[in-house]
Design a protein around this motif. Sequence first.
Motif: not given
Lengths: 473, 205
Positions: B107-109, B112, B164-165, B174-179, B182
Amino acid sequence: MSEPKTLFEKIWHNHVIRQFGGDRFLIHVDRHLVNEATSRFAFEGLKQRGLAPKCREATFGVIDHDLSTRPGRQWDSYEPAKERIGAMQENCRAAGIELIDIHDARQGIVHVIAPEMGLTLPGSTIACGDSHTATSGGLGAWAWGVGTTEIERLLATQSLIVRKPKTMRVTFIGERHPGISAKDLILYFIGQHGVTVGSGHAVEYAGPAIRALPVEGRFTICNMSIEFGARSGLIAPDDAAIEYLAGRAYAPKGAMWDLAVADWRGLPSDEDARFDREIEIDCAAIKPQVTWGTSPQDVIAIDEPIPAPDGVASERREPMARSLDYMGLQPGMVLEGLPIDFAFIGSCTNSRLSDLEIAAGIVRGRKVPEGVTAIVVPGSTPVKRAAEEAGLDKVFTEAGFEWRESGCSMCQTLGGDMVPPGKRSISTTNRNFENRQGAKARTHLASPAMVAAAAISGCITDIRKLDIRKPGI
Amino acid sequence: MESFTILDGIAAPLLKSNIDTGVIIALRFLRSRATDLGAGLFADWRYTADGAEIPEFVLNRPRYRESRILIAGANFGCGSSREAAVWALLRFGIRCVIAPSFGEIFYDNACENGLLPIMLPEDLVGRLVARVETAGEPRLTVDLECCKITAPAGAQIAFEVPEERRAALLAGLDETSLILQHEGEIDAYRARAAAARPWLYGKLG
Ligand code: SF4
């Protein structure tokens, strides 16, 4: 007084960096283990972003999945795997990450060596690109498997966005009968509650029967968390866990050790902590377990008949019929006496020294019959060394087993070990999925004792009927 | 990652439960960069051992060959964490899987990588399949903006995706850019954590 917390909630609380919307949190990952099977595109993605690993000192590379386990193996022994192994070696070198390479004395299956090296510590967070990462939960770490995109994310940020899981406690009460191992406990639980009962939950295994398990058995239990849908499974650290870790290479030492131990003592779930779900399992009801189908929930006791599809809930009927067809079995049959072609002792579920000792105890002085291929693959090079020092390799080879180098081997097929089409295998691994051990291979999951007994009998055997000097569990 | 807003496409029913990632993409397709993962999708169900197509398999039937949506049984994507299962679906052209439940890692994969996983109650999934199978053209419209599926003959089904998804999928963010936005907070956390539990951080051992 703060709210009573579960073990998991304490670790969670210590690792939240920030909250995103809803139930999604940024979680710090203390240890990131990288293997050759899933990390390649992650390293490439990192490079494309122009980034270097954020925490090299917390990141370790391991080669286990693709590696040949044949004696004398080299990185390129198995032609189809060498591209990925070579890429892994190069990626770790270029990224400045410590690689436990194939000739390293610490080499082994990632989930076996993480605790062995002391990389797994109680109360820590661990992620690895492999679904059996929860194995490290046996020492009270919150450990879970991730995909390749998340590996890249971990390399870049040492953190992940995680949905807060619900909590579940599975309490094992009662006493195990002789010969009943951790593997039987967890298979029985999955058989009773199905492969999705843990979805969305962080599971804590508890109760007197869990506390009575040696640490290596706890790894076996936690290892199979994913087989009922739970990404992580944990067991509270106690004296046995702390003793296990003392002196391990990457575990703290001296005054730091004392500090750590004091902290770990506070990790177990508070007495009045509440879980979203509680399940109790009575170990006294558990007999030796063997799977008959192609899902870990397709499991029965050795003396029970295979269930009939029309006797179960409608949504399980079709997969059951399909499983039976794939396995070449009929409802109503008992597995005892069913001839096998392969017996495999290995994998991150059951390949530690205590597993090999139990199996050797059954094998000693007996012979694998003609037509049966029996293989032992120690979970790590240190396990292999220790077993050899104890003379177990001789016990196995004299009985007609192959004694291999450490790796994932016949748990799947990446390293070139596989069960031929239509052949029947009994295996200490964790997955009996279609084609898992080879195209059309038929896999029965069981404990090391049961696999050893089948190997020397040539058929699936009730260990309780074998004249075993001492099952030794 | 490609954003997901509205998808209008053929939907294939594959109502088996516990379809694991090893069935979605077998290990042998993962060894080399050069492999076409789309061709490997469900390979053991799509082809015989000598590579011939199995005509009855749903994605081989002319009606479903161009599928963009898969309607599957419970616990879709269970098993191994291999993300290539998602890549194989995407390469084949599938951008949305509808099922009663999913393997969590899958699901997560999926999210993403811009593949929308939709969870619907089992009976709704069954009804959706009935509509798809009896329709002249097995076409669905999946609208992530208003979280609605439009089935043949206009019936609508609402679905939910964690906010959020949904936002990330809609934006293709993409989540990496989001992280990485921060990163200061991560560093501050690391300093705090190292003070509280020094044995876990810095030089180990
Ligand atoms: S032994 Fe099997 S389950 Fe364990 S990490 Fe290796 S392939 Fe995965």
